[in-house]
Every structure is written in C-alpha cells, then in structure tokens.
Design an enzyme around this catalytic site. Structure first.
Site, PDB file in Angstrom:
ATOM      1  N   LYS A 190       0.670  -1.210  -0.072  1.00 60.11           N
ATOM      2  CA  LYS A 190       0.545  -0.005   0.188  1.00 60.11           C
ATOM      3  C   LYS A 190       1.228   1.003   0.349  1.00 60.11           C
ATOM      4  CE  LYS A 190      -3.366   2.542   2.993  1.00 60.11           C
ATOM      5  NZ  LYS A 190      -4.756   1.946   4.245  1.00 60.11           N
ATOM      6  N   GLU A 196      10.655  -4.307   3.980  1.00 62.65           N
ATOM      7  CA  GLU A 196      10.902  -5.385   4.103  1.00 62.65           C
ATOM      8  C   GLU A 196      10.442  -6.355   2.262  1.00 62.65           C
ATOM      9  OE1 GLU A 196       8.589  -4.697   6.499  1.00 62.65           O
ATOM     10  OE2 GLU A 196       9.360  -6.045   8.471  1.00 62.65           O
ATOM     11  N   GLY A 248      -4.515  -2.010   5.555  1.00 63.55           N
ATOM     12  CA  GLY A 248      -3.765  -3.417   4.295  1.00 63.55           C
ATOM     13  C   GLY A 248      -4.767  -4.574   4.292  1.00 63.55           C
ATOM     14  N   ARG A 249      -5.059  -4.896   5.961  1.00 67.52           N
ATOM     15  CA  ARG A 249      -5.482  -5.583   6.502  1.00 67.52           C
ATOM     16  C   ARG A 249      -6.569  -5.786   6.316  1.00 67.52           C
ATOM     17  NH1 ARG A 249      -4.096  -2.422  10.285  1.00 67.52           N
ATOM     18  NH2 ARG A 249      -6.130  -2.158  11.979  1.00 67.52           N
ATOM     19  N   GLU A 334      -4.470  -6.455  14.783  1.00 68.10           N
ATOM     20  CA  GLU A 334      -3.518  -5.388  14.327  1.00 68.10           C
ATOM     21  C   GLU A 334      -4.944  -4.440  14.165  1.00 68.10           C
ATOM     22  OE1 GLU A 334      -0.018  -4.989  11.281  1.00 68.10           O
ATOM     23  OE2 GLU A 334      -2.107  -4.562  10.907  1.00 68.10           O
ATOM     24  N   HIS A 365      -3.725 -33.579  17.853  1.00 71.62           N
ATOM     25  CA  HIS A 365      -2.393 -33.819  17.992  1.00 71.62           C
ATOM     26  C   HIS A 365      -1.584 -33.041  18.952  1.00 71.62           C
ATOM     27  CE1 HIS A 365      -3.924 -37.459  16.734  1.00 71.62           C
ATOM     28  NE2 HIS A 365      -4.651 -36.801  15.578  1.00 71.62           N
ATOM     29  N   LYS A 494       9.369  -0.958  13.712  1.00 70.84           N
ATOM     30  CA  LYS A 494       9.787   0.160  12.956  1.00 70.84           C
ATOM     31  C   LYS A 494      10.989   0.795  13.319  1.00 70.84           C
ATOM     32  CE  LYS A 494       5.949  -0.661   9.765  1.00 70.84           C
ATOM     33  NZ  LYS A 494       4.561  -0.204   9.025  1.00 70.84           N
TER      34      LYS A 494
END
Ligand code: F6P
Length: 529
Positions: A190, A196, A248-249, A334, A365, A494
C-alpha cells in the site's frame, strides 16, 4: 446499572453452571444459532442464556453499532487518528449504488481498476507465465496467500508463491527453481515504503535481471503511491492503484488480490467479491438479533471481556483454511489490540483477545491436550464444510466432520470422575492407584465453543467468511470504544529497526544502546563470519 455491570453480575451467578444442562431447554440449539443464506452459526455450546444474550444485544445497541455501521458504509472518516474513511466494502460493491467520499462517488474508479485487473489477469493466465511471485507483508501478503491456499480447487492459472519475510531465507527458498523468464513478480505494498517488501523487491529485480528476465515487463506494482512505484522503475501501465480508505488488512478485495485473480480467474474472483457483498448486505440490513457478525462479536465480548478468557482459538476443519488463523491474527489483533479509547483515555477493560489456532485435525495432536485438560479455558471457534472437494475421498471428509463435532462435544460434556473410574478399572487399576489413574482421565468439560458450518469452501463462501470476520472485528471495536482501523503499535519497532541497522553493520557504535541490546549486538559481532 450499566450493561457491563449487568453482564459481570450475570457471569458471577452462572459461571459454574453446566452448559449441557442448558439444553434442558429443548429449543436451545435453534434459539442460540443463526443462519445467513447457506451458512449456519451455532453458539449454543456456550454459557450464554437468554438473559445474557438480551444484555449483550442491548450493549451493542447502546454502543451505537447501527449508526457507526452506517457511517462506515457511507464513507465517514471513522479511522479518526489517520483521518480516513474505511471503505473496503466499496471494493466488493459490484452491484450496489454510489459510495461517496468527500462528495465524490468512488465506484467508477473501483470498477475501472477491477476491469484493468481482469484484463491483465486474463493476459497473464493466457500467456507464457508459469509462476507468479507476490512480494508483500502483513495484509499485502496474508490476504492473497490465505485465499490462494483456500481456493486451491479453483486454481487453474500459473503457480503462485508468496515472499514476505525480510529474512533472505524466504526469498531464496521461493525463487529457487523458478525460471526468471517466465515469472511475474507482483510487488504488493500500500505504502511502497515497507522495508521488508522493498528489500525483497530489489533482490527479486536483481535476480530477474541476472537470470535473463526483464523486470520492466515482468514487474507489477499494487500500491496507493504512483510516485513511489515509478521511482522503483515500474511502468505506470503495470501499476494497479487504490486509495488510502482501504486498510492493509482489509485489502484483498482490490488490487492486493491480483495474485488470487490470476490464480482462479476473474469470474471466480467476482464470486469471491459477491460473497463478501452478500455478507455486507446482511450485516447492514439484518436486525441485531439475527445479525451474524453481531452475534459472533457478542460471543467474543462475553468470553473475552466478561468471562476473562484471554485467547480465542480459530480451528478450521478445512486444510485449505490452514492460513486463516494467521490471517485473523492480523485482522483481529492489529485492529483491536489497542490500549486507549477513541477519546484517548485508557481503556477500562481488556481489549482484543490473543487469536491463534491451526487446521483440524492436526491441532488435535498438538495443543488440544491443554484445551481439554489444561487449567485455562480457551473458547474454540470451529469452521467446517458439509462437503469436501475430493469426490473420491468422501470417507476422509466424513471422518473430518466426525472429528470436528467430537471435539466440540468433548469440550462441552467432558468426562466425569465416575466415568473415568470405570475406564481405569477396566484397565486393571485398583485401590489408590485406580483413583489416581482415574483423576488423570477426567475432562472438566463445560468449555465453550462455536461452530460455523457452510456447504462447500467455494469462492462465494470464502468471501462471506472473511467479510463476516471483518464485521465482527468492527462490532467488537465499537463496543470496546476503540479505533479498529489504525495500527500505531507497529511503528515503534519499525523506527528502532532503522536506527539499529548501522549499529548492527558496525558503522555506528553501540554506545547509546541499553546494556542488554549492547550485549546482544556484541555477541553477534563476535560470532559473525
Ligand atoms: O504491519 C503494519 C502494516 O502497516 C499492515 O497494516 C500492513 O498490512 C503491512 O504493514 C504492509 O504495509 P504495506 O502494504 O504498506 O507494505
């Protein structure tokens, strides 16, 4: 008395009662469930009774859920700290009317971008591309990665790979074996500043150039910043833009979903959008009593804020939803992992829960031991399809269903010490040893769970499921009186990472670091090859 106080009082009265006994009301399964289209949500295996449900509904009503819901759909700037509208719903408003932001209808631009995505995706699907690499992180990764995995039976386009971590291992492992001449790289960000993504994008560009590909043709950008994509050298014709009112999410519905569209084709992508739009319509129109996102939110509020259960497990009995817990972790944590109210005052109560989970039956399990017999109560949210896609493996699906239903039943019913004694005696234990062995085989039961059922995990249903959770997060945020659409909590890390970088590479000294960080850096420097 406030609704919060009433709910706490109700809880203190009913906390030790038996959930199975609530089913003496023979209509309980019907009364504590809801249907939307083909979806069925059962919350009868919880300690919520009619009085509590009424109080929870009153809490939602008096928190202003209805008015705030309208404000969101109508483009008001409800993301107050970033002064933005919240309109991911416009991205899937295919058959709806205008959506105004500051007096301008945003729908023509949404339709144009979607049309451009369709043309591009069709070209990629019909062309010589064998692989697509989506580079992004957070919502620019989890949305497409989760949905591509979920819709594998509809995947008839090129293979898709997802690179997110700044750890070079991620991109190295994903690019290994790919042909740079037939790979499309999508840089999904965005902001187009995320360290990253930009680091991985530069590495991918160098890899492509070194291996005979052409980044000018084979790179695409998805971003709100045409200046930054141009600065990176991406042809404006290969950029799919969107606006800052898409969080973003919440962004998989637009350009960030391009890899999904390439994977499953524009038609199936439309069905995905239509599923979400159907849930939007329901959320907007249904009364609070029948409103699936509202009910899901109220169950969450009851368990987290009233009963004090600090986590919730998302347990899809659907291998292809294996990434849903990760996706919901970002969506919910978030959004609602905040400490202050809208006003800026400290929140008087816990806000969003820790969300975690894994696909069933694998979780059985691994961590189910704690869920069944541990000292903490973990409300479980099961998701299950009535049908699998593998027609020749129906017996697998029947076993999957049996396992899912067995878990919610076992959590609720548990196993008494009397039953455990019979089991231990049958194994040959006697006397004190029998008692001790029996106690290890007791299940306390009375542990709450909900189950969301749907006929088949197809694109439409997946759209419904994601939109359902988005609106659940919204309603919980309103009731908690927090701002669900900013994410200031990720900023500090950040900032500090960028100031630490020169210290890590040795170009700056550790002198200003705290002693713990300085010692860690010293160790790294001494052990570096
Ligand atoms: O983690 C913070 C965050 O801003 C998320 O909200 C977002 O999805 C992610 O970073 C990636 O941001 P961008 O798409 O701008 O690269």
């Amino acid at each position: 008395m406030t609704h919060w106080t009433a709910l706490h009082e109700q809880y203190s009265r009913v906390k030790n009662r038996s959930i199975p006994k609530l089913f003496e009301n023979s209509a309980r399964a019907e009364q504590f469930s809801a249907r939307v289209g083909d979806m069925y949500f059962d919350f009868s295996k919880t300690n919520i009774d009619a009085e509590t449900l009424q109080t929870l509904l009153a809490l939602a009503r008096d928190s202003g859920v209805q008015a705030k819901r309208e404000a969101m759909f109508e483009g008001a700037r409800i993301n107050e700290t970033e002064d933005r509208a919240v309109l991911h719903t416009a991205l899937r408003n295919l058959d709806g009317g205008p959506v105004m932001v500051d007096g301008v209808d945003v729908m023509p631009a949404v339709h144009n971008t979607l049309a451009a995505m369709r043309r591009f995706a069709t070209r990629v699907r019909e062309g010589a591309y064998t692989d697509v690499v989506n580079i992004g992180i957070g919502g620019s990764d989890l949305g497409p990665a989760m949905t591509v995995c979920a819709l594998a039976p509809y995947h008839d386009g090129p293979r898709c790979h997802f690179v997110s971590n700044i750890d070079g291992a991620d991109i190295a492992d994903k690019l290994r074996g790919l042909d740079a001449k037939t790979t499309l790289v999508i840089v999904a960000s965005k902001t187009f500043t995320t360290i990253e993504t930009m680091t991985n994008a530069r590495t991918a560009k160098a890899w492509m150039t070194d291996h005979g590909g052409d980044p000018r043709v084979q790179f695409v950008a998805l971003s709100t910043s045409p200046e930054k994509t141009a600065g990176f050298g991406i042809d404006p014709a290969q950029v799919f833009g969107f606006e800052d009112w898409v969080g973003g999410r919440y962004s998989v519905w637009g350009p960030i979903g391009l890899s999904l569209m390439i994977a499953i084709g524009p038609k199936a992508f439309d069905a995905f959008l239509r599923g979400a739009a159907a849930m939007d319509l329901h959320f907007r129109a249904a009364s609070l009593e029948e409103n699936l996102p509202v009910l899901l939110a109220l169950v969450g509020i009851w368990h987290n804020q009233i009963c004090g259960y600090t986590t919730r497990a998302v347990l899809p009995y659907d291998e292809r939803l294996a990434l849903l817990p990760n996706y919901l972790q970002q969506l919910e944590m978030e959004s609602n992992g905040k400490g202050v109210l809208r006003s800026g005052a400290d929140s008087p109560r816990n806000t969003g829960p820790v969300v975690w989970g894994a696909a069933g039956t694998n979780g059985q399990h691994a961590f189910y031991q704690l869920i069944h017999q541990g000292t903490r109560v973990v409300p479980c949210e099961f998701l299950l399809a009535a049908n699998g896609h593998e027609a020749e493996l129906v017996h697998h699906h029947q076993l999957l269903i049996a396992n899912c239903l067995a878990q919610s039943k076992a959590l609720m019913l548990g196993r008494s010490v009397e039953q455990a004694r019979i089991i231990a005696a049958a194994k040959g234990f006697e006397g004190d040893d029998l008692e001790r062995q029996a106690r290890h085989r007791v299940f306390p039961g009375n542990r709450p769970s909900t189950t969301l059922l749907y006929p088949l995990l197809d694109p439409f249903t997946l759209g419904q499921i994601i939109a359902l959770y988005e609106h659940r997060v919204f309603v919980e945020g309103i009731i908690l009186d927090i701002i669900s659409f900013d994410q200031w909590g990720v900023e500090l890390g950040k900032e500090l990472a960028s100031t630490l970088q020169p210290v890590v590479d040795g170009s700056q000294s550790c002198a200003n670091e705290d002693p713990s960080t300085a010692a860690l850096i010293d160790f790294i420097h001494r052990h570096r090859d």
